[in-house]
Scaffold this motif. Structure first.
Motif, mmCIF file in Angstrom:
data_model
loop_
_atom_site.group_PDB
_atom_site.id
_atom_site.type_symbol
_atom_site.label_atom_id
_atom_site.label_comp_id
_atom_site.label_asym_id
_atom_site.label_seq_id
_atom_site.Cartn_x
_atom_site.Cartn_y
_atom_site.Cartn_z
ATOM 1 N N ASN A 1 0.830 -1.197 0.000
ATOM 2 C CA ASN A 1 0.000 0.000 0.000
ATOM 3 C C ASN A 1 0.873 1.258 0.000
ATOM 4 O O ASN A 1 0.571 2.240 -0.679
ATOM 5 N N ALA A 2 1.962 1.239 0.745
ATOM 6 C CA ALA A 2 2.891 2.373 0.758
ATOM 7 C C ALA A 2 3.479 2.597 -0.624
ATOM 8 O O ALA A 2 3.564 3.738 -1.104
ATOM 9 N N GLN A 3 3.880 1.519 -1.277
ATOM 10 C CA GLN A 3 4.439 1.636 -2.620
ATOM 11 C C GLN A 3 3.413 2.215 -3.594
ATOM 12 O O GLN A 3 3.756 3.006 -4.472
ATOM 13 N N ARG A 4 2.162 1.820 -3.434
ATOM 14 C CA ARG A 4 1.101 2.326 -4.315
ATOM 15 C C ARG A 4 0.909 3.827 -4.117
ATOM 16 O O ARG A 4 0.793 4.579 -5.080
ATOM 17 N N ILE A 5 0.876 4.277 -2.849
ATOM 18 C CA ILE A 5 0.693 5.701 -2.572
ATOM 19 C C ILE A 5 1.853 6.511 -3.136
ATOM 20 O O ILE A 5 1.657 7.560 -3.758
ATOM 21 N N GLU A 55 4.633 9.013 7.261
ATOM 22 C CA GLU A 55 5.928 8.883 6.574
ATOM 23 C C GLU A 55 5.732 8.646 5.083
ATOM 24 O O GLU A 55 6.450 9.199 4.239
ATOM 25 N N VAL A 56 4.732 7.836 4.744
ATOM 26 C CA VAL A 56 4.454 7.542 3.330
ATOM 27 C C VAL A 56 3.947 8.788 2.615
ATOM 28 O O VAL A 56 4.388 9.117 1.501
#
Length: 286
Positions: A1-5, A55-56
């Motif tokens: 999910n972090a990578q997607r954001i 952080e994201v």
């Protein structure tokens, strides 16, 4: 999910933070005493994921609106709200009286929000005096509250209590160094004074009346800076209006009043309307 954001780089996000995330609800009194004293749990499972998300968003260059309030779970819900405000049996069964959630103690509500912002500043998500360098640029409250909505339970005309809440928060943020006493251009944090939702092909009388009241009794007094309205379209009742609204939303020229324009370069990208941390893995709700 972090990578997607990080990949899609949302322009803005409305990030929900509910008081019970920070409350020591395992205490015998459900956390009431420590809440009143301003003792908050910044290391709960919810908050662990809260910090991860910030952080994201920071890494993605996303402007954050921190939305403070909404429905508290039991046992906090039993003491947080205004005593004896009517609440339905369904609310008790499903939310632990959480929808009776207008804060009884406005000063504690405001002061603890400042403590949360202080912790955010300590961790580098807010830079006092430098709005452009801050990831958190806005704060808002609850979810689509208006006269007929039970998520901000209060006696009488809830608009009066709502504006009083905005006053308490504004003054606490002034004392905390996040807002200027009177000059909006000097605010590090802007306050969204109302966030309502409605269907565009239905006359939103309650929303208009609420916003008009907030404009006169909070915005003009400097307690808030923006009024927001979430415009939905009922596809089943009016597919033509739905298509027209979708086309309008895709056209940047029609977004001249969009509240996020002040932070941007004239371009418009994705806006995450509602997301918050959960206890589990993956750490998101949306």
């Amino acid at each position: 999910n972090a990578q997607r954001i990080i990949k899609i780089k949302p322009k803005t996000v409305r990030f929900m933070i509910i008081p019970y995330y920070l409350c020591f609800m395992d205490d015998a009194d459900g956390g009431e005493e420590r809440w009143t004293k301003g003792e908050l749990n910044f290391n709960s499972a919810f908050m662990y994921n809260f910090w991860r998300y910030l952080e994201v968003f920071q890494a993605a260059g996303t402007a954050v609106e921190l939305n403070w309030g909404y429905m508290n779970m039991k046992p906090m819900a039993y003491w947080f709200g205004i005593k004896d405000v009517p609440v339905s049996a369904n609310d008790i069964a499903n939310y632990g009286m959480g929808k009776r959630s207008a804060p009884r103690d406005l000063q504690a509500f405001a002061n603890n929000f400042v403590k949360l912002l202080d912790e955010c500043a300590k961790r580098g998500f807010i830079v006092k005096g430098d709005r452009n360098a801050s990831t958190i640029k806005y704060v808002g409250f609850y979810n689509e509250v208006y006269n007929g909505n039970s998520e901000f339970g209060a006696f009488g005309d809830k608009r009066t209590y709502w504006c009083k809440m905005l006053e308490y928060v504004h003054k606490a943020l002034v004392t905390g160094g996040y807002r200027d006493k009177s000059d909006r251009s000097k605010h590090t944090i802007a306050i969204v004074g109302s966030e309502h939702g409605g269907v565009s092909n239905v006359v939103p009388t309650g929303f208009v009346q609420f916003n008009d009241y907030v404009y006169e009794n909070a915005y003009k007094k400097g307690y808030c800076d923006l009024l927001d309205y979430h415009n939905y379209v009922n596809w089943a009742k009016d597919p033509a209006a739905y298509c027209a609204r979708a086309k309008q939303c895709a056209d940047p020229a029609s977004w001249s009043n969009n509240r996020w324009k002040m932070d941007g370069d004239g371009s418009y990208n994705l806006f995450i309307a509602e997301i918050g941390p959960s206890e589990g893995d993956p750490p998101y709700t949306a």
